[in-house]
Design a protein around this motif. Structure first.
Motif, short mmCIF file in Angstrom:
data_model
loop_
_atom_site.label_atom_id
_atom_site.label_comp_id
_atom_site.label_asym_id
_atom_site.label_seq_id
_atom_site.Cartn_x
_atom_site.Cartn_y
_atom_site.Cartn_z
N ARG A 57 0.86 -1.18 -0.07
CA ARG A 57 -0.02 -0.16 -0.12
C ARG A 57 0.82 1.25 0.01
NH1 ARG A 57 -4.96 -1.24 4.07
NH2 ARG A 57 -5.84 -2.92 3.06
N GLY A 58 1.98 1.34 0.62
CA GLY A 58 2.79 2.35 0.65
C GLY A 58 3.44 2.67 -0.59
N ARG A 59 3.91 1.71 -1.40
CA ARG A 59 4.40 1.60 -2.80
C ARG A 59 3.32 2.23 -3.63
NH1 ARG A 59 7.04 -3.02 -1.21
NH2 ARG A 59 5.55 -4.38 -2.27
N GLU A 60 2.16 1.91 -3.63
CA GLU A 60 1.17 2.38 -4.47
C GLU A 60 0.79 3.98 -4.11
OE1 GLU A 60 -2.32 0.16 -3.80
OE2 GLU A 60 -1.56 -1.84 -4.68
N ALA A 61 1.01 4.23 -2.83
CA ALA A 61 0.59 5.60 -2.45
C ALA A 61 1.74 6.47 -3.16
CB ALA A 61 0.52 5.78 -1.04
N VAL A 62 3.11 6.18 -2.86
CA VAL A 62 4.24 6.85 -3.36
C VAL A 62 4.14 6.94 -4.82
CG1 VAL A 62 6.69 6.53 -3.61
CG2 VAL A 62 5.61 6.13 -1.47
N THR A 63 3.61 5.82 -5.37
CA THR A 63 3.75 5.88 -7.07
C THR A 63 2.59 6.85 -7.68
OG1 THR A 63 4.29 3.47 -6.84
CG2 THR A 63 3.19 4.40 -9.14
N GLY A 64 1.60 7.04 -6.72
CA GLY A 64 0.40 7.79 -7.25
C GLY A 64 1.08 9.21 -6.93
N CYS A 65 1.70 9.67 -5.59
CA CYS A 65 2.11 10.82 -5.46
C CYS A 65 3.25 11.21 -6.71
CB CYS A 65 2.36 10.81 -4.24
SG CYS A 65 1.65 10.63 -2.85
#
Length: 327
Positions: free
Chosen positions: A31-39
């Motif tokens: 989830r953290g990687r997805e959030a970083v990718t979206g940002c």
């Protein structure tokens, strides 16, 4: 004891659990990687908005309280002096702003009224056409998609003393209506002529909005009115026009915005002349910002721009309140 080859009875809940697909819980790291990718994907747009939007708006707002010529390394903070100079105090700028405000008010009243008066009947007539409707719609929409500068120069040419309008009036035997100075050179006809040109540019969008609204009206309403004995004019005035009131509010708001902020037409065709008879507030703000050489008038231009913005917000709120009260 069960027979050989016969499956033994499964424990309760085992079959259902086996039939259901297993749900894997997403790991916290995923989830953290997805959030970083979206940002990371959103960051360029946010950065561009922050630099070109928030910073520019904030910079312009603060500039309205300062005196600056665009070249000095520092501003001179003057508070509300720019607004006071524009409204009443300065003997040079205040009269020009008041005259430009009167001209702008004339444009703001005439352009929406004439745009509605022209575009609504045109849309009604076009909606009744069964053949070549798409061609006619494209022809009427052509003024909006044509390059504005080229169209305005064409208007300027045909409105000259030896232009097409004076020639056509002479051919029709209406020589008394000709303008020897040209329609843009006579102080009495310059502003009305600019209003007509502005309406000509606003009618295509307004007509298309009305045409879209006419196509959404239930034909059963008009047929019921016709069965009750209402004529065509009565149907348009009592049935069709009230149903298109929200579109009228949108058209009025769009034309008010163009009349209040638009100055390109006036800049290209008249540059505020003859004299200051076609000077509008948007053109005055442009002059204060870019045409006053080395004069500390950028703060005045910013203050005038923010006053125009405040007026636009007030008009939008009034229009929205009126629309809600009638719906």
């Amino acid at each position: 004891m069960t027979a050989l080859g016969t499956p033994s009875a499964a424990a309760p809940g085992t079959v259902g659990a086996a039939a259901r697909p297993s749900r894997r819980r997403a790991a916290p790291g995923g989830r953290g990687r997805e959030a970083v990718t979206g940002c990371l994907f959103v960051a360029p747009a946010l950065l561009l908005f922050a630099v070109m939007g928030l910073y520019t708006v904030g910079y312009g707002f603060l500039l309205g309280f300062a005196r600056w010529n665009g070249f000095a390394p520092h501003w001179d903070w003057v508070g509300l002096d720019n607004y006071a100079d524009l409204l009443w105090r300065d003997p040079v700028y205040a009269p020009r702003v008041r005259e430009a405000a009167v001209n702008t008010l004339s444009v703001m009243v005439a352009v929406p009224v004439l745009t509605v008066a022209v575009s609504f009947p045109l849309a009604v007539a076009l909606s009744r056409v069964r053949r070549a409707q798409a061609v006619l719609r494209s022809v009427y929409f052509l003024p909006y998609v044509t390059s504005g500068i080229a169209v305005f120069y064409a208007w300027q040419y045909i409105l000259q003393p030896d232009g097409a309008v004076n020639y056509l009036l002479g051919v029709l035997g209406l020589g008394s209506l000709q303008e020897p100075q040209g329609f843009l050179g006579d102080p009495a006809t310059a502003l009305p002529t600019m209003i007509v040109v502005t309406v000509w540019t606003e009618v295509p969008v307004a007509m298309l909005l009305y045409l879209t609204g006419l196509q959404t009206i239930d034909r059963g309403l008009t047929e019921a009115a016709a069965l009750d004995g209402a004529g065509w004019w009565r149907i348009q005035a009592s049935v069709v026009w009230p149903l298109l009131r929200p579109i009228t509010a949108i058209v009025v708001l769009l034309t008010l915005r163009s009349a209040l902020h638009g100055f390109q037409t006036f800049l290209i065709m008249t540059n505020g002349g003859p004299g200051t008879h076609t000077n509008v507030l948007g053109l005055e703000a442009y002059r204060l910002a870019f045409l006053a050489k080395f004069a500390p008038t950028l703060g005045l231009a910013s203050a005038l721009g923010w006053m125009l913005f405040a007026v636009a917000i007030v008009l939008a709120l009034i229009n929205l309140r009126a629309l809600r009260s009638r719906v």
